[in-house]
Design a protein around this motif. Structure first.
Motif, short mmCIF file in Angstrom:
data_model
loop_
_atom_site.label_atom_id
_atom_site.label_comp_id
_atom_site.label_asym_id
_atom_site.label_seq_id
_atom_site.Cartn_x
_atom_site.Cartn_y
_atom_site.Cartn_z
N LEU A 59 67.04 3.15 -29.84
CA LEU A 59 67.41 3.02 -31.26
C LEU A 59 67.56 1.54 -31.62
O LEU A 59 68.08 0.76 -30.84
N PRO A 60 67.11 1.17 -32.82
CA PRO A 60 67.27 -0.25 -33.21
C PRO A 60 68.74 -0.59 -33.48
O PRO A 60 69.52 0.26 -33.86
N ARG A 61 69.09 -1.83 -33.29
CA ARG A 61 70.42 -2.43 -33.49
C ARG A 61 71.53 -1.84 -32.65
O ARG A 61 71.99 -2.46 -31.72
N ILE A 62 71.99 -0.65 -32.95
CA ILE A 62 73.15 -0.06 -32.29
C ILE A 62 72.80 0.64 -30.98
O ILE A 62 73.67 1.04 -30.22
N GLY A 63 71.53 0.77 -30.68
CA GLY A 63 71.08 1.52 -29.51
C GLY A 63 71.63 1.00 -28.19
O GLY A 63 72.04 1.78 -27.34
N LEU A 64 71.65 -0.31 -28.03
CA LEU A 64 72.13 -0.88 -26.77
C LEU A 64 73.62 -0.59 -26.56
O LEU A 64 74.04 -0.24 -25.46
N THR A 65 74.39 -0.70 -27.62
CA THR A 65 75.83 -0.40 -27.53
C THR A 65 76.07 1.06 -27.18
O THR A 65 76.89 1.38 -26.32
N LEU A 66 75.34 1.96 -27.86
CA LEU A 66 75.49 3.39 -27.56
C LEU A 66 75.01 3.71 -26.14
O LEU A 66 75.61 4.55 -25.46
N PHE A 67 73.95 3.04 -25.71
CA PHE A 67 73.48 3.21 -24.33
C PHE A 67 74.58 2.86 -23.35
O PHE A 67 74.86 3.61 -22.41
N ILE A 68 75.21 1.72 -23.54
CA ILE A 68 76.27 1.26 -22.63
C ILE A 68 77.42 2.27 -22.58
O ILE A 68 77.90 2.63 -21.51
N VAL A 69 77.84 2.75 -23.75
CA VAL A 69 78.97 3.68 -23.82
C VAL A 69 78.62 5.01 -23.14
O VAL A 69 79.34 5.48 -22.25
N PHE A 70 77.52 5.63 -23.56
CA PHE A 70 77.16 6.94 -23.01
C PHE A 70 76.78 6.86 -21.54
O PHE A 70 77.14 7.72 -20.74
N TYR A 71 76.04 5.83 -21.17
CA TYR A 71 75.60 5.71 -19.78
C TYR A 71 76.78 5.47 -18.84
O TYR A 71 76.88 6.08 -17.78
N THR A 72 77.71 4.61 -19.26
CA THR A 72 78.89 4.35 -18.44
C THR A 72 79.76 5.60 -18.31
O THR A 72 80.19 5.97 -17.22
N PHE A 73 80.00 6.27 -19.44
CA PHE A 73 80.80 7.50 -19.40
C PHE A 73 80.12 8.56 -18.55
O PHE A 73 80.78 9.26 -17.76
N GLY A 74 78.81 8.68 -18.67
CA GLY A 74 78.07 9.65 -17.87
C GLY A 74 78.18 9.38 -16.38
O GLY A 74 78.36 10.29 -15.58
N ASN A 75 78.10 8.10 -16.00
CA ASN A 75 78.21 7.76 -14.58
C ASN A 75 79.62 8.01 -14.05
O ASN A 75 79.79 8.50 -12.93
#
Length: 150
Positions: A59-75
Motif C-alpha cells: 500500500l502507498p504511504r501507510i503500507g510500511l507502517t501497517l506492515f511493521i505493526v501486523f508483521y511484528t504482532f503476527g510473529n
C-alpha cells in the motif's frame, strides 16, 4: 492445617527457594488437548497477521507502517503459540538446540531490502520450528513429501 504441616516438615522453606518462573511454570499445567487448541489458535492468528502485514507492504504511504505493526504482532503471536506446546521456559531453552538453530536464526533475521523473501523464509522456518515440538511431525512431513516426489 496443611500450611502448618508444610512449615513443620520444612517444605515451606524449600518452596521459598524456588524462583518465580518455576512457580509459574508449575502452576500453568494444561492438558495436551488444550495445548494443541491454544497452539493452533495462536498460530493461525499469528500467520493471518503476518500475511496481512505482507499484503499491507504494497500500500502507498501507510503500507510500511501497517506492515511493521501486523508483521511484528503476527510473529509475536506465532512465537507465543509454541509456548502452549512446550511451556515458555522449555521453549526458550530449546530454541538454540542444534536441530533448531538454523530455523531460529532465519526466524530472527529481518532485512528491509529483502522483506518479502525473508517473510516467506521466516514463515517456512517458523512452521518447521513449530513442527519440531510435535512428536514425529517432521518425520511425517518428510515422508509425505518424499512420497509426493516419487
Amino acid at each position: 492445617m496443611d500450611k502448618l504441616k508444610s512449615v513443620l516438615s520444612g517444605e515451606e522453606s524449600r518452596r521459598d527457594d524456588r524462583s518465580v518462573l518455576q512457580s509459574v511454570n508449575e502452576a500453568s499445567t494444561l492438558g495436551w488437548g488444550t495445548r494443541i487448541k491454544g497452539f493452533i489458535a495462536c498460530f493461525v492468528v499469528g500467520g493471518a497477521c503476518t500475511v496481512l502485514g505482507v499484503c499491507m507492504l504494497f500500500l502507498p504511504r501507510i503500507g510500511l507502517t501497517l506492515f511493521i505493526v501486523f508483521y511484528t504482532f503476527g510473529n509475536i503471536c506465532a512465537l507465543c503459540s509454541t509456548m502452549f506446546l512446550m511451556g515458555p521456559l522449555k521453549q526458550l531453552k530449546r530454541m538454540c538446540d542444534k536441530t533448531r538453530a538454523l530455523a531460529t536464526a532465519i526466524m530472527i533475521w529481518k532485512n528491509f531490502g529483502l522483506a518479502l523473501l525473508f517473510c516467506i523464509l521466516q514463515i517456512l522456518s517458523f512452521s518447521w520450528y513449530s513442527l519440531s515440538y510435535i512428536p514425529c511431525a517432521r518425520e511425517m512431513i518428510m515422508k509425505g513429501v518424499s512420497i509426493c516426489i516419487k
